[in-house]
Design an enzyme around this catalytic site. Structure first.
Site, PDB file in Angstrom:
ATOM      1  N   ASN A   9       0.854  -1.194   0.000  1.00 17.79           N
ATOM      2  CA  ASN A   9       0.000   0.000   0.000  1.00 17.79           C
ATOM      3  C   ASN A   9       0.887   1.241   0.000  1.00 17.79           C
ATOM      4  O   ASN A   9       1.489   1.571   1.018  1.00 17.79           O
ATOM      5  CB  ASN A   9      -0.899  -0.037   1.253  1.00 17.79           C
ATOM      6  CG  ASN A   9      -1.707   1.228   1.417  1.00 17.79           C
ATOM      7  OD1 ASN A   9      -1.887   1.998   0.481  1.00 17.79           O
ATOM      8  ND2 ASN A   9      -2.214   1.449   2.627  1.00 17.79           N
ATOM      9  N   TRP A  10       0.946   1.897  -1.138  1.00 16.20           N
ATOM     10  CA  TRP A  10       1.814   3.077  -1.244  1.00 16.20           C
ATOM     11  C   TRP A  10       1.219   4.297  -0.544  1.00 16.20           C
ATOM     12  O   TRP A  10       1.878   5.318  -0.402  1.00 16.20           O
ATOM     13  CB  TRP A  10       2.065   3.411  -2.723  1.00 16.20           C
ATOM     14  CG  TRP A  10       3.019   2.469  -3.416  1.00 16.20           C
ATOM     15  CD1 TRP A  10       3.526   1.294  -2.925  1.00 16.20           C
ATOM     16  CD2 TRP A  10       3.582   2.629  -4.729  1.00 16.20           C
ATOM     17  NE1 TRP A  10       4.364   0.712  -3.849  1.00 16.20           N
ATOM     18  CE2 TRP A  10       4.416   1.506  -4.964  1.00 16.20           C
ATOM     19  CE3 TRP A  10       3.456   3.587  -5.719  1.00 16.20           C
ATOM     20  CZ2 TRP A  10       5.124   1.342  -6.158  1.00 16.20           C
ATOM     21  CZ3 TRP A  10       4.154   3.413  -6.907  1.00 16.20           C
ATOM     22  CH2 TRP A  10       4.985   2.311  -7.129  1.00 16.20           C
ATOM     23  N   LYS A  11      -0.032   4.228  -0.159  1.00 11.81           N
ATOM     24  CA  LYS A  11      -0.732   5.390   0.425  1.00 11.81           C
ATOM     25  C   LYS A  11      -0.570   6.590  -0.519  1.00 11.81           C
ATOM     26  O   LYS A  11      -0.563   6.395  -1.719  1.00 11.81           O
ATOM     27  CB  LYS A  11      -0.198   5.698   1.829  1.00 11.81           C
ATOM     28  CG  LYS A  11      -0.081   4.451   2.690  1.00 11.81           C
ATOM     29  CD  LYS A  11       0.176   4.774   4.124  1.00 11.81           C
ATOM     30  CE  LYS A  11       0.506   3.495   4.860  1.00 11.81           C
ATOM     31  NZ  LYS A  11       0.345   3.603   6.290  1.00 11.81           N
ATOM     32  N   HIS A  94      -9.463   0.816   5.541  1.00 12.80           N
ATOM     33  CA  HIS A  94      -8.125   1.060   6.099  1.00 12.80           C
ATOM     34  C   HIS A  94      -8.272   2.030   7.281  1.00 12.80           C
ATOM     35  O   HIS A  94      -9.080   2.948   7.235  1.00 12.80           O
ATOM     36  CB  HIS A  94      -7.205   1.646   5.030  1.00 12.80           C
ATOM     37  CG  HIS A  94      -5.766   1.670   5.446  1.00 12.80           C
ATOM     38  ND1 HIS A  94      -5.278   2.607   6.333  1.00 12.80           N
ATOM     39  CD2 HIS A  94      -4.731   0.861   5.137  1.00 12.80           C
ATOM     40  CE1 HIS A  94      -3.986   2.368   6.531  1.00 12.80           C
ATOM     41  NE2 HIS A  94      -3.633   1.312   5.822  1.00 12.80           N
ATOM     42  N   GLU A  96      -6.638   4.479   8.227  1.00 17.94           N
ATOM     43  CA  GLU A  96      -6.481   5.901   7.890  1.00 17.94           C
ATOM     44  C   GLU A  96      -7.779   6.458   7.312  1.00 17.94           C
ATOM     45  O   GLU A  96      -8.131   7.611   7.533  1.00 17.94           O
ATOM     46  CB  GLU A  96      -5.292   6.085   6.926  1.00 17.94           C
ATOM     47  CG  GLU A  96      -3.976   5.896   7.660  1.00 17.94           C
ATOM     48  CD  GLU A  96      -2.815   5.438   6.798  1.00 17.94           C
ATOM     49  OE1 GLU A  96      -2.884   5.558   5.560  1.00 17.94           O
ATOM     50  OE2 GLU A  96      -1.831   4.934   7.378  1.00 17.94           O
ATOM     51  N   GLU A 166      -4.744  -5.165  11.000  1.00 16.18           N
ATOM     52  CA  GLU A 166      -3.724  -4.133  11.137  1.00 16.18           C
ATOM     53  C   GLU A 166      -3.942  -3.372  12.446  1.00 16.18           C
ATOM     54  O   GLU A 166      -4.776  -2.450  12.495  1.00 16.18           O
ATOM     55  CB  GLU A 166      -3.820  -3.133   9.987  1.00 16.18           C
ATOM     56  CG  GLU A 166      -3.684  -3.741   8.613  1.00 16.18           C
ATOM     57  CD  GLU A 166      -3.266  -2.686   7.604  1.00 16.18           C
ATOM     58  OE1 GLU A 166      -2.150  -2.789   7.096  1.00 16.18           O
ATOM     59  OE2 GLU A 166      -4.042  -1.752   7.366  1.00 16.18           O
ATOM     60  N   GLY A 172       2.750   2.348  10.508  1.00 19.05           N
ATOM     61  CA  GLY A 172       3.626   3.496  10.282  1.00 19.05           C
ATOM     62  C   GLY A 172       4.393   3.937  11.508  1.00 19.05           C
ATOM     63  O   GLY A 172       4.974   5.021  11.526  1.00 19.05           O
ATOM     64  N   SER A 211       3.845  -2.074  10.133  1.00 19.58           N
ATOM     65  CA  SER A 211       5.311  -2.035  10.202  1.00 19.58           C
ATOM     66  C   SER A 211       5.961  -3.371   9.839  1.00 19.58           C
ATOM     67  O   SER A 211       7.004  -3.727  10.401  1.00 19.58           O
ATOM     68  CB  SER A 211       5.780  -1.540  11.574  1.00 19.58           C
ATOM     69  OG  SER A 211       5.304  -0.223  11.803  1.00 19.58           O
ATOM     70  N   GLY A 232       3.006  -1.140   4.215  1.00 17.04           N
ATOM     71  CA  GLY A 232       2.972   0.274   3.861  1.00 17.04           C
ATOM     72  C   GLY A 232       4.370   0.770   3.519  1.00 17.04           C
ATOM     73  O   GLY A 232       4.851   0.608   2.398  1.00 17.04           O
ATOM     74  N   GLY A 233       5.040   1.360   4.504  1.00 20.67           N
ATOM     75  CA  GLY A 233       6.344   1.991   4.287  1.00 20.67           C
ATOM     76  C   GLY A 233       7.339   1.130   3.512  1.00 20.67           C
ATOM     77  O   GLY A 233       7.994   1.604   2.573  1.00 20.67           O
TER      78      GLY A 233
HETATM   79  C1  PEP Z   1      -0.600   0.079   5.949  1.00 20.67           C
HETATM   80  O1  PEP Z   1      -0.649   1.208   5.496  1.00 20.67           O
HETATM   81  O2  PEP Z   1      -1.533  -0.705   5.727  1.00 20.67           O
HETATM   82  C2  PEP Z   1       0.573  -0.334   6.732  1.00 20.67           C
HETATM   83  C3  PEP Z   1       0.586  -1.510   7.278  1.00 20.67           C
HETATM   84  O3  PEP Z   1       1.582   0.585   6.849  1.00 20.67           O
HETATM   85  P1  PEP Z   1       3.052   0.323   7.499  1.00 20.67           P
HETATM   86  O4  PEP Z   1       3.571  -0.964   6.925  1.00 20.67           O
HETATM   87  O5  PEP Z   1       3.867   1.509   7.069  1.00 20.67           O
HETATM   88  O6  PEP Z   1       2.868   0.218   8.967  1.00 20.67           O
END
Ligand code: PEP
Length: 249
Positions: A9-11, A94, A96, A166, A172, A211, A232-233
């Site tokens: 997920n590039w957000k 999600h 966010e 999650e 993040g 993460s 994500g990251g």
């Molecule tokens: C996400 O955005 O779904 C996520 C898990 O982000 P991160 O890996 O950066 O925690």
């Protein structure tokens, strides 16, 4: 046997240069044939990604969709439009979106139904906040989010949903759930699904997100109820994302 899936997920990150870099890296590097890998860039990059990923096994996902098919919804994108751009997966719920854009369970459900109606595979994201975990409410919160959707679906639709657990406090933050913490919740989600249908519960694909990175992925993915990751990251760097995909193979 559940086929592992890693989704990146590039957000609201990325660029045409990053899309190109992924296309090049993943056409050269060999991914394990046993793993499905999905890249989820922001909307404007979908067409470029479709072209850049042509010679790779990478599949395309989108970060959200509007429940409506078309009409006066300025700024929104429908499932049919995503499908036309080669998108196969879409995130719904999600954290966010739930927190920053106040999406509630009902709206998440409507989006998930719209995804199914357009032939997209919804990845339903659920998870507790730190406050909820500290108050010992993790299972209650997660099963409310899962249950709101699953209890309203017909069996034929229930088989098409992927669930990403999650923990909000792990997204993040660099703070990952321990494999035991993640496994405990995933097992709870699968047991809940078994209350509808045991065979369906066995098929249900469960992803961990929060993460996940190249160093912790293998340990998380080794858990019996974790079938993949929502990243994500670490999905913004070709090397890191590739290493995570390798861990799932
Ligand atoms: C996400 O955005 O779904 C996520 C898990 O982000 P991160 O890996 O950066 O925690």
């Amino acid at each position: 046997m559940r086929r592992p899936l890693i989704a990146g997920n590039w957000k609201m990150n990325g660029s045409t240069a990053l899309v190109k870099a992924f296309g090049e890296a993943f056409s050269a590097a060999k991914l394990p044939a046993s793993v499905d890998v999905v890249v989820i860039p922001p909307f404007p990059y979908l067409e470029a990604a479709r072209q850049a990923f042509n010679d790779t096994p990478l599949k395309l996902g989108a970060q959200t969709l509007n429940p409506q098919h078309s009409g006066a919804h300025t700024g929104e994108v429908s499932g049919g439009m995503l499908q036309e751009f080669g998108v196969e997966y879409v995130l719904v719920g999600h954290s966010e979106r739930r927190q920053l854009y106040r999406e509630n369970d009902e709206q998440v459900f409507d989006r998930l139904m719209a995804a199914l109606a357009s032939g997209l595979t919804p990845i339903l994201c659920v998870g507790e906040t730190l406050e909820e975990r500290d108050a010992d409410r993790t299972m209650e919160v997660v099963l409310r989010q899962v249950g709101y959707v699953m209890a309203r679906l017909e069996t034929a639709h229930r088989t098409k949903v992927i669930i990403a657990y999650e923990p909000v406090w792990a997204i993040g933050t660099g703070r990952t759930a321990t494999p035991e913490q993640a496994q405990e919740v995933m097992a709870g989600i699968r047991a809940y699904q078994a209350s509808f249908d045991i065979a369906l519960a066995e098929q249900l694909k469960l992803l961990y997100g929060g993460s996940m990175n190249a160093n912790n992925a293998a340990e998380l993915l080794a858990q019996p109820d974790i079938d993949g990751g929502l990243v994500g990251g670490a999905s913004l760097k070709t090397d890191d994302f590739y290493a995570i995909c390798q861990s799932a193979g």
